[in-house]
Design a protein around this motif. Structure first.
Motif, PDB file in Angstrom:
ATOM      1  N   LEU A  61     140.051 -63.527  23.841  1.00 30.26           N
ATOM      2  CA  LEU A  61     139.035 -64.475  24.751  1.00 30.26           C
ATOM      3  C   LEU A  61     139.057 -63.532  26.189  1.00 30.26           C
ATOM      4  CD1 LEU A  61     140.342 -67.931  24.482  1.00 30.26           C
ATOM      5  CD2 LEU A  61     137.891 -67.079  23.894  1.00 30.26           C
ATOM      6  N   PRO A  62     137.636 -63.552  26.843  1.00 26.52           N
ATOM      7  CA  PRO A  62     137.664 -62.733  28.004  1.00 26.52           C
ATOM      8  C   PRO A  62     138.298 -63.510  29.379  1.00 26.52           C
ATOM      9  CG  PRO A  62     135.784 -63.995  27.559  1.00 26.52           C
ATOM     10  CD  PRO A  62     136.551 -64.040  26.341  1.00 26.52           C
ATOM     11  N   THR A  63     138.595 -62.792  30.230  1.00 26.62           N
ATOM     12  CA  THR A  63     139.403 -63.398  31.311  1.00 26.62           C
ATOM     13  C   THR A  63     138.545 -63.452  32.480  1.00 26.62           C
ATOM     14  OG1 THR A  63     140.236 -61.317  31.772  1.00 26.62           O
ATOM     15  CG2 THR A  63     141.836 -62.803  30.596  1.00 26.62           C
ATOM     16  N   SER A  64     137.456 -62.714  32.495  1.00 26.77           N
ATOM     17  CA  SER A  64     136.447 -62.718  33.644  1.00 26.77           C
ATOM     18  C   SER A  64     135.736 -63.766  33.620  1.00 26.77           C
ATOM     19  CB  SER A  64     135.636 -61.383  33.401  1.00 26.77           C
ATOM     20  OG  SER A  64     134.799 -61.273  34.419  1.00 26.77           O
ATOM     21  N   PRO A  65     135.399 -64.586  34.800  1.00 23.78           N
ATOM     22  CA  PRO A  65     134.660 -65.380  35.003  1.00 23.78           C
ATOM     23  C   PRO A  65     133.117 -65.294  34.940  1.00 23.78           C
ATOM     24  CG  PRO A  65     136.072 -65.677  36.576  1.00 23.78           C
ATOM     25  CD  PRO A  65     136.381 -64.401  35.886  1.00 23.78           C
ATOM     26  N   LYS A  66     132.998 -63.992  35.028  1.00 17.51           N
ATOM     27  CA  LYS A  66     131.436 -63.658  34.992  1.00 17.51           C
ATOM     28  C   LYS A  66     131.009 -63.532  33.553  1.00 17.51           C
ATOM     29  CE  LYS A  66     128.667 -59.487  36.127  1.00 17.51           C
ATOM     30  NZ  LYS A  66     128.509 -58.173  36.565  1.00 17.51           N
ATOM     31  N   ILE A  67     131.986 -63.455  32.609  1.00 17.11           N
ATOM     32  CA  ILE A  67     131.578 -63.418  31.401  1.00 17.11           C
ATOM     33  C   ILE A  67     130.765 -64.826  30.812  1.00 17.11           C
ATOM     34  CG2 ILE A  67     132.316 -63.089  28.907  1.00 17.11           C
ATOM     35  CD1 ILE A  67     133.878 -60.667  29.928  1.00 17.11           C
ATOM     36  N   TYR A  68     131.837 -65.742  31.429  1.00 21.10           N
ATOM     37  CA  TYR A  68     131.547 -67.199  30.776  1.00 21.10           C
ATOM     38  C   TYR A  68     130.494 -67.587  31.669  1.00 21.10           C
ATOM     39  CZ  TYR A  68     136.516 -67.600  28.775  1.00 21.10           C
ATOM     40  OH  TYR A  68     137.563 -67.163  28.060  1.00 21.10           O
ATOM     41  N   LEU A  69     129.990 -67.107  32.846  1.00 18.14           N
ATOM     42  CA  LEU A  69     128.946 -67.457  33.427  1.00 18.14           C
ATOM     43  C   LEU A  69     127.638 -66.966  32.590  1.00 18.14           C
ATOM     44  CD1 LEU A  69     127.270 -68.909  35.748  1.00 18.14           C
ATOM     45  CD2 LEU A  69     127.664 -66.861  37.202  1.00 18.14           C
ATOM     46  N   THR A  70     127.776 -65.665  32.090  1.00 18.79           N
ATOM     47  CA  THR A  70     126.979 -65.101  31.480  1.00 18.79           C
ATOM     48  C   THR A  70     126.534 -65.631  30.221  1.00 18.79           C
ATOM     49  OG1 THR A  70     127.171 -62.765  32.231  1.00 18.79           O
ATOM     50  CG2 THR A  70     125.869 -62.671  30.220  1.00 18.79           C
ATOM     51  N   LEU A  71     127.746 -66.087  29.499  1.00 14.95           N
ATOM     52  CA  LEU A  71     127.420 -66.873  28.226  1.00 14.95           C
ATOM     53  C   LEU A  71     126.509 -68.009  28.372  1.00 14.95           C
ATOM     54  CD1 LEU A  71     128.337 -67.066  25.234  1.00 14.95           C
ATOM     55  CD2 LEU A  71     130.219 -68.173  26.079  1.00 14.95           C
ATOM     56  N   LEU A  72     127.070 -68.790  29.425  1.00 15.60           N
ATOM     57  CA  LEU A  72     126.361 -70.204  29.836  1.00 15.60           C
ATOM     58  C   LEU A  72     124.808 -69.979  29.911  1.00 15.60           C
ATOM     59  CD1 LEU A  72     126.344 -73.033  30.385  1.00 15.60           C
ATOM     60  CD2 LEU A  72     126.998 -72.690  32.762  1.00 15.60           C
ATOM     61  N   ILE A  73     124.536 -68.913  30.777  1.00 16.98           N
ATOM     62  CA  ILE A  73     123.111 -68.534  30.931  1.00 16.98           C
ATOM     63  C   ILE A  73     122.344 -68.462  29.621  1.00 16.98           C
ATOM     64  CG2 ILE A  73     121.351 -66.984  32.031  1.00 16.98           C
ATOM     65  CD1 ILE A  73     123.455 -66.709  34.319  1.00 16.98           C
ATOM     66  N   VAL A  74     123.128 -67.506  28.894  1.00 20.42           N
ATOM     67  CA  VAL A  74     122.662 -67.248  27.580  1.00 20.42           C
ATOM     68  C   VAL A  74     122.217 -68.141  26.719  1.00 20.42           C
ATOM     69  CG1 VAL A  74     123.023 -65.558  25.381  1.00 20.42           C
ATOM     70  CG2 VAL A  74     123.195 -64.716  27.660  1.00 20.42           C
ATOM     71  N   THR A  75     123.198 -69.208  26.426  1.00 17.20           N
ATOM     72  CA  THR A  75     123.319 -70.077  25.573  1.00 17.20           C
ATOM     73  C   THR A  75     122.073 -71.341  26.004  1.00 17.20           C
ATOM     74  OG1 THR A  75     125.109 -71.314  26.737  1.00 17.20           O
ATOM     75  CG2 THR A  75     125.731 -70.100  24.638  1.00 17.20           C
ATOM     76  N   ILE A  76     121.884 -71.253  27.176  1.00 17.27           N
ATOM     77  CA  ILE A  76     120.560 -72.294  27.782  1.00 17.27           C
ATOM     78  C   ILE A  76     119.472 -71.755  27.286  1.00 17.27           C
ATOM     79  CG2 ILE A  76     119.274 -72.760  29.624  1.00 17.27           C
ATOM     80  CD1 ILE A  76     121.938 -72.889  31.495  1.00 17.27           C
ATOM     81  N   ILE A  77     119.274 -70.251  27.070  1.00 16.43           N
ATOM     82  CA  ILE A  77     118.106 -69.714  26.507  1.00 16.43           C
ATOM     83  C   ILE A  77     117.998 -69.917  25.154  1.00 16.43           C
ATOM     84  CG2 ILE A  77     116.902 -67.632  26.162  1.00 16.43           C
ATOM     85  CD1 ILE A  77     117.861 -66.418  28.928  1.00 16.43           C
ATOM     86  N   TYR A  78     119.270 -69.869  24.590  1.00 14.23           N
ATOM     87  CA  TYR A  78     119.552 -69.903  23.176  1.00 14.23           C
ATOM     88  C   TYR A  78     118.987 -71.390  22.621  1.00 14.23           C
ATOM     89  CZ  TYR A  78     121.620 -65.759  22.207  1.00 14.23           C
ATOM     90  OH  TYR A  78     122.232 -64.196  22.165  1.00 14.23           O
ATOM     91  N   ALA A  79     119.207 -72.379  23.532  1.00 18.56           N
ATOM     92  CA  ALA A  79     118.774 -73.516  23.262  1.00 18.56           C
ATOM     93  C   ALA A  79     117.179 -73.766  22.788  1.00 18.56           C
ATOM     94  CB  ALA A  79     119.373 -74.694  24.300  1.00 18.56           C
ATOM     95  N   ALA A  80     116.637 -73.329  23.947  1.00 14.49           N
ATOM     96  CA  ALA A  80     115.132 -73.153  23.713  1.00 14.49           C
ATOM     97  C   ALA A  80     114.659 -72.363  22.472  1.00 14.49           C
ATOM     98  CB  ALA A  80     114.574 -72.579  25.146  1.00 14.49           C
ATOM     99  N   THR A  81     115.337 -71.240  22.183  1.00 15.69           N
ATOM    100  CA  THR A  81     114.818 -70.251  21.278  1.00 15.69           C
ATOM    101  C   THR A  81     115.121 -71.116  19.985  1.00 15.69           C
ATOM    102  OG1 THR A  81     117.061 -69.033  21.254  1.00 15.69           O
ATOM    103  CG2 THR A  81     115.146 -68.195  22.352  1.00 15.69           C
TER     104      THR A  81
END
Length: 285
Positions: A61-81
């Motif tokens: 699992l990553p420790t960087s909060p930036k990775i989790y924030l990126t994942l959240l943004i990406v999954t929002i787009i994935y919801a639409a796709t």
């Protein structure tokens, strides 16, 4: 295991699972009443099968909060796709849908040029033009261009997916791959559930409409397709893996013809598929 780290194995798994998913899901979704509910159910099923595969991959699992924030943004787009893809799969032949998926490559080239000032290489430009041409061939019907709403949905979905790919710079490498897959389907499921105002009773009623074996097989094959696509790109060369993935469009057209007796635009599909593979090879060189 030696074979477990072979990109060839993961390409084979991807092609088999992608073709099986395309046709089993097409069979399962004939009784669809609500595309949003179906998307959520399929994502839940896929997350379940991904859960069973967690032990097969190294836990991390990553420790960087930036990775989790990126994942959240990406999954929002994935919801639409995902939502758009489920509905477009309902209205398009599997072979046509798999060809349209390659448009995301064209969009990524355009985004790379606009936002990252990448150098335009002639063979990539030619490849992108060929991919667009291959998809245009699919719109011809009786000498005229005919585009329906499912075609447009797939177009928009691939545009959004390209954006997600630009944001998602190998963040899957920081996770256990099966757990990462769970996140990329379960978070979109929650987003769709909340924003489209679904409820448990509605999901239950929707699930009762489907042939359970076909539906669960769709969840399993989508799970394998998502995991194998990431592993193949992690272990192999993009210039080899991407064209091999594009073979699914030809295979789907052949399967439609042999098993479903679907002769609709068969010659067009085969020509488009061959052009598509050529275009992908040029783009990925």
């Amino acid at each position: 295991m030696k074979y477990f780290n072979s990109w060839e194995l993961w390409v084979i798994i991807y092609i088999i699972s992608a073709v099986l998913f395309a046709h089993t899901f097409k069979k399962a979704n004939r009784d669809m009443e609500n595309a949003g509910s179906l998307t959520i159910l399929l994502e839940i099923s896929t997350a379940f099968f991904s859960l069973l595969l967690i032990p097969f991959f190294k836990w991390s699992l990553p420790t960087s909060p930036k990775i989790y924030l990126t994942l959240l943004i990406v999954t929002i787009i994935y919801a639409a796709t995902d939502r758009l893809n489920i509905e477009s799969r309902y209205g398009l032949d599997p072979s046509t849908f798999s060809m349209l998926k390659q448009l995301s490559t064209v969009f990524m080239i355009i985004f790379g040029f606009i936002f990252f000032k990448e150098t335009l290489i002639i063979h990539k430009i030619i490849g992108a033009i060929i991919i667009i041409l291959a998809n245009l061939i699919l719109t011809f019907e009786k000498g005229k261009i005919k585009i329906n709403k499912y075609f447009i949905m797939s177009f928009i979905s691939n545009f959004l997916f390209a954006i997600a790919m630009l944001i998602n710079v190998n963040i899957s490498d920081n996770f256990n791959l099966a757990f990462y897959t769970i996140l990329t389907v379960s978070i979109p499921a929650c987003i769709i559930f909340i924003f489209e105002h679904h409820n448990i009773k509605e999901l239950s009623n929707e699930f009762k409409l489907y042939d359970k074996k076909s539906f669960l097989l769709s969840g399993l094959t989508w799970c394998l397709m998502l995991i194998s696509s990431v592993k193949a790109y992690q272990l192999g060369s993009v210039t080899i893996v991407a064209p091999l993935f594009a073979l699914t469009s030809i295979i789907n057209a052949i399967v439609e013809f042999i098993f479903n007796k679907n002769k609709n635009k068969l010659i067009q599909k085969l020509i488009a598929a061959i052009l598509l593979i050529l275009g992908v090879i040029l783009v990925k060189m």
